[in-house]
Design an enzyme around this catalytic site. Structure first.
Site, PDB file in Angstrom:
ATOM      1  N   CYS A  50       7.371  24.927   8.598  1.00  0.00           N
ATOM      2  CA  CYS A  50       7.745  23.647   8.735  1.00  0.00           C
ATOM      3  C   CYS A  50       6.963  22.396   8.185  1.00  0.00           C
ATOM      4  CB  CYS A  50       7.362  23.742  10.720  1.00  0.00           C
ATOM      5  SG  CYS A  50       7.891  25.053  12.042  1.00  0.00           S
ATOM      6  N   GLU A 110      -5.652  26.721   9.512  1.00  0.00           N
ATOM      7  CA  GLU A 110      -4.522  27.193  10.830  1.00  0.00           C
ATOM      8  C   GLU A 110      -4.548  28.924  10.061  1.00  0.00           C
ATOM      9  OE1 GLU A 110      -0.629  26.865  10.599  1.00  0.00           O
ATOM     10  OE2 GLU A 110      -0.418  25.114   9.400  1.00  0.00           O
TER      11      GLU A 110
END
Length: 429
Positions: A50, A110
């Site tokens: 993304c 992340e």
């Protein structure tokens, strides 16, 4: 042949541009399979998420990689020029390690990105576009990411895109136990969203996925915490009104939630507010939805402001992680230099063996003819020493003649270190 990292991410390109150069697995597999037959550029891995699309390649020049990225997406190179970053060799290795470790992510630290990079490597291997040298770089990057997560606090204090969506929901709606949440697609990102929201005590989660089996797997994982219902993908639009929060991340090339769908859902809800989060690139939700009263629409770029408060501790740990990554990148490049020098060292030693055999054969022949063995050995050692030292002497003379005096000084200092170690070794016996 150089190692290049080239691409765009959330820092250099808008979501509109990232949409244009995003790859889904099917398209990417097809393109890489074609590229495997191209001798000029057939050693590459493409990471497309993304927030980034990056090409890692062993190539003669970065322009070749840049042209492929543009052509693969039907773009003019000029459209990408001001948004693409390029790294070569040491910088490229460091960048890959930073990406795999989550240090370059929208969400600092992340964990999802490491799995995405591993999947990208696996897909490229299936398409036969990964050489042993390129694979070695990626495997070392995975090792670096593991070290960063186990030895620093970058991976602690659970922060992810899924967590950010859950936090956002709590900011918009004060009573989570009364919320109905819909996740459109049950992939890794939305699975995290669902799990975080379930842990925060929402009332119900609706799972809408093209493949029912995957929706059922997610349902089983969270059913012990929250009431779950599975909805067929074909029934998405007619069920929108039931959800207070909608998180969509399908990976589709087309929008799956239209302006009219949301407008109709709002009317059925009697205009009670809705939170829509679009985690997909290309986007799943028509951007015009944001103009509807009572609708909050957030995209992946918008979430940055939501997550900043959760990153303070990770930013502090990231300083330590950056030092570690730089050192590991240096170690890899040093290993590579040693490996590359191996063939030269092997050839040098082989030549030395040839000279030894020549002189030994001559000496043995002279002894067999009756020459004085002591004199023969003296001449043997002298001749062999002269031949072995001749190349080094030439290099030292050339270095002394060079315009840069540092070249000769460096060689002299290194030779003195070798001699000193030799003397010390002798004294130990």
């Amino acid at each position: 042949m150089s190692f290049f990292a080239l691409g765009v991410n959330h820092q250099t390109a808008s979501v509109e541009l990232r949409e244009q150069i995003a790859f889904n697995p099917e398209k990417l597999m097809h393109l890489l399979a074609q590229q495997s037959q191209n001798h000029d550029l057939n050693d590459m891995v493409v990471v497309s998420t993304c927030n980034r699309t990056e090409v890692y390649a062993m190539s003669e020049n970065a322009d070749m990689v840049m042209n492929w990225l543009a052509e693969a997406n039907g773009l003019d190179v000029k459209q990408l020029f001001n948004h693409v970053y390029r790294y070569e060799n040491a910088q490229a290795v460091t960048h890959l390690m930073r990406v795999a470790s989550g240090l370059d992510s929208l969400m600092l630290g992340e964990p999802q990105i490491l799995g995405q990079v591993k999947s990208a490597l696996s897909l490229a291997k299936d398409a036969h576009t990964v050489s042993p040298d390129l694979n070695r770089i990626f495997e070392y990057a995975f090792y670096a990411a593991k070290r960063v997560r186990s030895e620093t606090a970058v991976g602690s204090h659970a922060v992810s895109m899924g967590y950010a969506v859950a936090q956002l929901a709590l900011q918009v709606f004060s009573k989570p136990e009364k919320l109905t949440v819909m996740v459109v697609a049950a992939g890794e990102m939305n699975s995290l969203v669902a799990k975080h929201l379930a842990e925060m005590g929402v009332g119900k989660i609706l799972i809408c996925n093209r493949t029912r089996a995957r929706a059922e797997n997610l349902a089983q994982e969270i059913a012990h915490r929250v009431d779950v219902e599975i909805i067929e993908f074909s029934e998405l639009a007619v069920n929108l009104h039931r959800a207070d929060v909608i998180s969509s991340c399908t990976g589709s090339l087309h929008q799956v939630i239209s302006y009219q769908d949301v407008k109709t859902a709002l009317k059925k809800r009697r205009y009670q507010q809705m939170l829509l989060v679009d985690l997909a690139v290309p986007r799943d939700i028509d951007p015009k939805v944001e103009s509807l009263d009572g609708v909050y629409l957030y995209g992946v770029d918008d979430l940055q402001s939501v997550i900043d408060d959760n990153l303070a501790q990770r930013r502090q740990a990231a300083v330590e992680a950056e030092v570690m990554v730089n050192q590991l990148a240096t170690d890899l490049l040093t290993q590579q230099k040693i490996k590359n020098a191996g063939s030269t060292i092997q050839a040098y030693r082989a030549q030395g063996e040839v000279l030894r055999q020549e002189e030994l054969t001559l000496a043995m022949s002279r002894i067999a003819k009756g020459d004085n063995p002591e004199q023969v050995l003296q001449e043997f050692s002298h001749r062999l020493t002269q031949k072995l030292l001749h190349p080094t002497s030439i290099l030292l003379r050339q270095a002394a003649k060079a315009e840069d005096p540092g070249c000769f000084e460096s060689m002299r200092e290194q030779l003195e270190e070798v001699f000193a170690k030799r003397r010390n070794t002798k004294h130990e016996f």
